[in-house]
Design a protein around this motif. Structure first.
Motif, PDB file in Angstrom:
ATOM      1  N   ALA A 113      46.061   7.650  23.511  1.00 16.67           N
ATOM      2  CA  ALA A 113      45.311   8.698  24.201  1.00 16.67           C
ATOM      3  C   ALA A 113      43.836   8.658  23.837  1.00 16.67           C
ATOM      4  O   ALA A 113      42.950   8.724  24.713  1.00 16.67           O
ATOM      5  N   ASN A 114      43.538   8.526  22.550  1.00 21.10           N
ATOM      6  CA  ASN A 114      42.135   8.563  22.126  1.00 21.10           C
ATOM      7  C   ASN A 114      41.374   7.295  22.513  1.00 21.10           C
ATOM      8  O   ASN A 114      40.196   7.358  22.877  1.00 21.10           O
ATOM      9  N   VAL A 115      42.025   6.128  22.462  1.00 18.37           N
ATOM     10  CA  VAL A 115      41.370   4.896  22.915  1.00 18.37           C
ATOM     11  C   VAL A 115      41.075   4.985  24.409  1.00 18.37           C
ATOM     12  O   VAL A 115      39.975   4.620  24.871  1.00 18.37           O
ATOM     13  N   ALA A 116      42.035   5.491  25.189  1.00 14.16           N
ATOM     14  CA  ALA A 116      41.836   5.624  26.632  1.00 14.16           C
ATOM     15  C   ALA A 116      40.685   6.571  26.947  1.00 14.16           C
ATOM     16  O   ALA A 116      39.826   6.278  27.794  1.00 14.16           O
ATOM     17  N   ILE A 117      40.641   7.714  26.256  1.00 11.55           N
ATOM     18  CA  ILE A 117      39.567   8.679  26.502  1.00 11.55           C
ATOM     19  C   ILE A 117      38.217   8.082  26.145  1.00 11.55           C
ATOM     20  O   ILE A 117      37.237   8.217  26.896  1.00 11.55           O
ATOM     21  N   ALA A 118      38.145   7.393  24.996  1.00 15.29           N
ATOM     22  CA  ALA A 118      36.879   6.802  24.562  1.00 15.29           C
ATOM     23  C   ALA A 118      36.392   5.752  25.565  1.00 15.29           C
ATOM     24  O   ALA A 118      35.192   5.693  25.892  1.00 15.29           O
ATOM     25  N   LEU A 119      37.294   4.906  26.086  1.00 15.77           N
ATOM     26  CA  LEU A 119      36.898   3.879  27.046  1.00 15.77           C
ATOM     27  C   LEU A 119      36.466   4.492  28.368  1.00 15.77           C
ATOM     28  O   LEU A 119      35.499   4.028  28.996  1.00 15.77           O
ATOM     29  N   VAL A 120      37.155   5.551  28.811  1.00 19.46           N
ATOM     30  CA  VAL A 120      36.767   6.242  30.044  1.00 19.46           C
ATOM     31  C   VAL A 120      35.374   6.847  29.911  1.00 19.46           C
ATOM     32  O   VAL A 120      34.586   6.863  30.861  1.00 19.46           O
ATOM     33  N   LEU A 121      35.039   7.316  28.712  1.00 16.51           N
ATOM     34  CA  LEU A 121      33.729   7.915  28.479  1.00 16.51           C
ATOM     35  C   LEU A 121      32.640   6.867  28.258  1.00 16.51           C
ATOM     36  O   LEU A 121      31.494   7.221  27.975  1.00 16.51           O
ATOM     37  N   GLY A 122      32.999   5.587  28.347  1.00 13.35           N
ATOM     38  CA  GLY A 122      31.980   4.545  28.305  1.00 13.35           C
ATOM     39  C   GLY A 122      31.858   3.792  27.001  1.00 13.35           C
ATOM     40  O   GLY A 122      30.910   3.011  26.836  1.00 13.35           O
ATOM     41  N   ALA A 123      32.775   3.973  26.076  1.00 11.47           N
ATOM     42  CA  ALA A 123      32.691   3.250  24.805  1.00 11.47           C
ATOM     43  C   ALA A 123      32.898   1.757  25.045  1.00 11.47           C
ATOM     44  O   ALA A 123      33.753   1.353  25.836  1.00 11.47           O
ATOM     45  N   ALA A 124      32.106   0.939  24.356  1.00 14.90           N
ATOM     46  CA  ALA A 124      32.227  -0.517  24.460  1.00 14.90           C
ATOM     47  C   ALA A 124      33.308  -1.013  23.518  1.00 14.90           C
ATOM     48  O   ALA A 124      33.422  -0.536  22.386  1.00 14.90           O
ATOM     49  N   PHE A 125      34.096  -1.988  23.982  1.00 16.91           N
ATOM     50  CA  PHE A 125      35.162  -2.511  23.136  1.00 16.91           C
ATOM     51  C   PHE A 125      34.549  -3.345  22.016  1.00 16.91           C
ATOM     52  O   PHE A 125      33.639  -4.149  22.259  1.00 16.91           O
ATOM     53  N   PRO A 126      35.016  -3.172  20.773  1.00 17.41           N
ATOM     54  CA  PRO A 126      34.383  -3.835  19.626  1.00 17.41           C
ATOM     55  C   PRO A 126      34.760  -5.311  19.500  1.00 17.41           C
ATOM     56  O   PRO A 126      35.618  -5.822  20.228  1.00 17.41           O
TER      57      PRO A 126
END
Length: 350
Positions: free
Chosen positions: A195-208
């Motif tokens: 859930a938290n990875v999905a939310i972070a990616l939807v909000l524009g977080a770049a994959f490390p």
């Protein structure tokens, strides 16, 4: 584990949980940089779930599995602590200085104890309360920012909400602590992490990068996964208030790790906070709760040995002890030193 003896292993579980989480803090700080904090938190949870899932594939366990009746409790715990808690914290951190946020996060231990005491009627005597207060006071001193900014807006409210969510999570998880802690912790990690990875990616977080992913996997598996498994074992044998108090030692362990690994200096606040925590820990370790108490008839399933509380027969072979199977307890009245474990959640007159 004999119920008439001080549960040394249970205390070790709780302290081990605090140590692993506390040690994860400076390493998590080292990983922060170009990665979103929200995404990193999700990766920690997800790594813990995947790692524990791998353990379950190759591990033969005598533990009870989650039952249908456990699902609502576990689902509510995951929603409160794995989703609501991180979301509230991240929004709170955007408008609150990190040093002051660290101070506010000590509310989790206080709220955990009060919910256990007021809502779930767990026994909290004066000695336990003073010991917990000393531990929390030590944590407050360790995280004291020096100067308090009084113009905080909604930030403190959101962070306090995160602490409340995690306190609710701690108390709800106790309701499923009779089940396999690896299974409980795996599900919490997988659901909360996804859930938290999905939310972070939807909000524009770049994959490390791959290197950062590897570091997050190690920190998440040990500092979140194994730590949570030990925490659930602690809940099973010590109850929520006592396990939560031991877990409050995590900031001191984290500060000590920062001194050892990051070269940070030993401060006066570290020494004073450590002394207060040592006093609180001593009060808890030397606690002796003994009285005549009644066990009501009970049917449940968990890993057990045939001690004073498990004198049942088996219709068919169930394997070596400890083993797990549904079993019944008849009415029993006796007196011995005990903690609010699976078999001692009786009321106490005040």
């Amino acid at each position: 584990m004999g119920q008439h003896k001080r549960p040394i292993a249970a205390v070790a579980y709780a302290l081990g949980s605090a140590a692993l989480f506390g040690l994860s803090t400076p390493f998590a700080k080292m990983l922060l940089g170009d990665v979103s904090p929200w995404l990193l938190a999700g990766l920690f949870y997800l790594a813990s779930g995947l790692g524990l899932g791998a353990i379950r594939l190759f591990r033969r366990s005598g533990e009870a599995q989650l039952s249908r009746g456990d699902v609502p409790w576990l689902g509510a715990a995951i929603f409160a602590g794995g989703i609501c808690g991180p979301v509230l914290l991240m929004f709170g951190l955007t408008v609150t200085p990190a040093s002051q946020a660290a101070l506010l996060l000590n509310l989790e231990s206080v709220l955990t104890l009060f919910i256990a005491w007021i809502v779930f009627k767990e026994n909290v005597d004066l000695r336990l309360f003073i010991g917990a207060a000393a531990i929390v006071a030590g944590a407050v001193i360790l995280s004291w920012p020096g100067k308090i900014d009084t113009d905080w807006g909604w930030g403190p409210v959101l962070i306090a909400g995160a602490c409340l969510a995690w306190a609710i999570d701690n108390n709800l998880t106790r309701k499923v602590s009779s089940a396999d802690p690896v299974q409980v912790s795996m599900l919490k990690g997988l659901v909360a992490g996804s859930a938290n990875v999905a939310i972070a990616l939807v909000l524009g977080a770049a994959f490390p990068s791959v290197a950062l992913l590897a570091g997050a996997a190690v920190v998440g598996f040990l500092g979140y996964g194994i730590s949570l498994v030990l925490f659930v074992f602690g809940l099973r044998h010590l109850g929520t208030a006592r396990t939560g108090a031991y877990y409050s030692l995590a900031p001191f362990i984290g500060a000590g790790a920062a001194i050892a690994f990051l070269g940070e200096s030993v401060t006066t606040t570290f020494i004073i906070g450590g002394i207060l925590m040592a006093v609180g820990l001593w009060m808890h370790l030397t606690e002796r709760h003994l009285h005549i108490h009644d066990h009501e008839p009970l049917e449940h399933e968990h890993a057990h040995v045939h001690d004073a509380h498990h004198q049942h027969s088996h219709a068919e072979p169930v394997g070596a002890e400890p083993h797990s199977h549904p079993h019944k307890h008849g009415r029993l009245s006796h007196g011995h030193a005990h903690y609010p474990d699976l078999h001692h959640r009786h009321p106490h007159p005040h």
